[in-house]
Design a protein around this motif. Structure first.
Motif, PDB file in Angstrom:
ATOM      1  N   SER A  50       0.815  -1.218   0.000  1.00 39.66           N
ATOM      2  CA  SER A  50       0.000   0.000   0.000  1.00 39.66           C
ATOM      3  C   SER A  50       0.845   1.264   0.000  1.00 39.66           C
ATOM      4  CB  SER A  50      -0.950   0.010   1.210  1.00 39.66           C
ATOM      5  OG  SER A  50      -0.234   0.134   2.424  1.00 39.66           O
ATOM      6  N   THR A  97      -3.191   1.027  -4.304  1.00 43.66           N
ATOM      7  CA  THR A  97      -3.122   2.447  -3.969  1.00 43.66           C
ATOM      8  C   THR A  97      -2.472   3.247  -5.097  1.00 43.66           C
ATOM      9  OG1 THR A  97      -0.964   2.169  -2.921  1.00 43.66           O
ATOM     10  CG2 THR A  97      -2.913   1.917  -1.506  1.00 43.66           C
ATOM     11  N   ASN A 125      -2.386  -4.541  -1.552  1.00 44.12           N
ATOM     12  CA  ASN A 125      -3.041  -4.175  -0.295  1.00 44.12           C
ATOM     13  C   ASN A 125      -3.619  -2.779  -0.484  1.00 44.12           C
ATOM     14  OD1 ASN A 125      -3.914  -3.849   2.314  1.00 44.12           O
ATOM     15  ND2 ASN A 125      -1.894  -3.318   3.106  1.00 44.12           N
ATOM     16  N   ASP A 126      -4.865  -2.737  -0.921  1.00 44.16           N
ATOM     17  CA  ASP A 126      -5.459  -1.477  -1.369  1.00 44.16           C
ATOM     18  C   ASP A 126      -6.183  -0.776  -0.227  1.00 44.16           C
ATOM     19  OD1 ASP A 126      -6.440   0.610  -2.753  1.00 44.16           O
ATOM     20  OD2 ASP A 126      -7.527  -0.564  -4.253  1.00 44.16           O
ATOM     21  N   THR A 127      -5.485   0.136   0.436  1.00 47.57           N
ATOM     22  CA  THR A 127      -6.095   0.914   1.507  1.00 47.57           C
ATOM     23  C   THR A 127      -6.986   2.027   0.955  1.00 47.57           C
ATOM     24  OG1 THR A 127      -4.120   2.313   1.620  1.00 47.57           O
ATOM     25  CG2 THR A 127      -4.239   0.447   3.131  1.00 47.57           C
TER      26      THR A 127
END
Length: 265
Positions: A50, A97, A125-127
């Motif tokens: 991310s 991200t 890991n896409d915050t």
């Protein structure tokens, strides 16, 4: 602990190993200084895609730790390496991200937000995750033939000061429940990241250790790469998880502070 005597390159997981959330563990600064003072090297080896390397440098600076770009090996960098070698000419839809997208663009990859144009999906890991991204990924996987699908990492959760939040593996599970598709994995527990670190530094595998708080990512990555694997009990892993795990670390430590004590002996 005697197996540590030959280690020159320490590959540290970050969250749950050197800090937790936005709180630096009290032993971290002394540990890093001790390794350098003894002639060793260390790198930060994180599955969290991310953030870019620059983001991580800024975060460590806020925690009081100075860092440089060449001290990092990330799942984003490993994914770049993997794609350049296996899928260099694809139109990539990044479910990740803006930092992750910028890393790919910097390396010359062609990115797209178009379902029709996409030939490869990268899940990170896409915050900054939105339902539209999940909708697009499902549509691409279900309606287009021969779509390549790659994940930076399969961590199910990311630790915080209050517990855990979903990570890339949880997002991939959602996609699997809808499409029946699993991605090709690049980050830990694959051996790519430790192998890249060994290649960059010139250290041998016998001189290298992977240190982290998770068996299914950190420890297994070390085992798969043929380097020393060290589990620290300062993060996600409990005694129950350790006892029930098929994969066993070479060493189990309470935390990384024990490494400092050993080096100073």
């Amino acid at each position: 602990m005697n197996r540590l005597k030959n280690i020159k390159l320490f590959l540290f997981d970050m969250d749950g190993t050197l800090y937790i959330g936005d709180k630096l563990y009290p032993f971290t600064k002394e540990l890093l200084k001790t390794i350098k003072d003894s002639g060793g090297m260390y790198m930060y080896m994180t599955n969290n895609s991310s953030k870019s390397v620059i983001d991580y440098i800024k975060k460590l600076e806020k925690l009081g730790v100075a860092a440089t770009e060449n001290e990092f090996i990330t799942s984003s960098q490993a994914t770049v390496y993997y794609l350049k070698n296996k899928y260099p000419d694809e139109k990539i839809y990044v479910c990740g991200t803006q930092s992750l997208k910028e890393e790919f663009m910097k390396e010359g990859f062609s990115l797209t937000d178009s379902v029709d144009e996409t030939t490869l999906i990268v899940m990170g890991n896409d915050t900054e995750l939105t339902f539209k991204k999940l909708h697009d990924v499902c549509e691409i996987l279900l309606t287009k033939e021969n779509i390549k699908y790659v994940a930076t990492n399969l961590d199910v959760v990311c630790p915080t000061e209050f517990g855990s939040v979903p990570d890339c593996g949880s997002f991939c599970d959602m996609i699997y429940n809808c499409t029946g598709r699993r991605p090709e994995l690049v980050g830990k527990p694959q051996p790519i990241m430790p192998e890249l670190a060994v290649e960059r530094t010139g250290c041998s595998k016998e001189q290298t250790a992977v240190i982290g708080d998770r068996i299914y990512t950190d420890v297994k990555s070390g085992l798969n790469a043929g380097v020393l694997s060290i589990l620290v009990m300062s993060g996600e892993t409990t005694e129950e998880i350790l006892n029930n795990s098929v994969d066993k670390p070479d060493l189990v430590l309470k935390d990384c502070g024990e490494i400092t004590k050993y080096i100073k002996q």
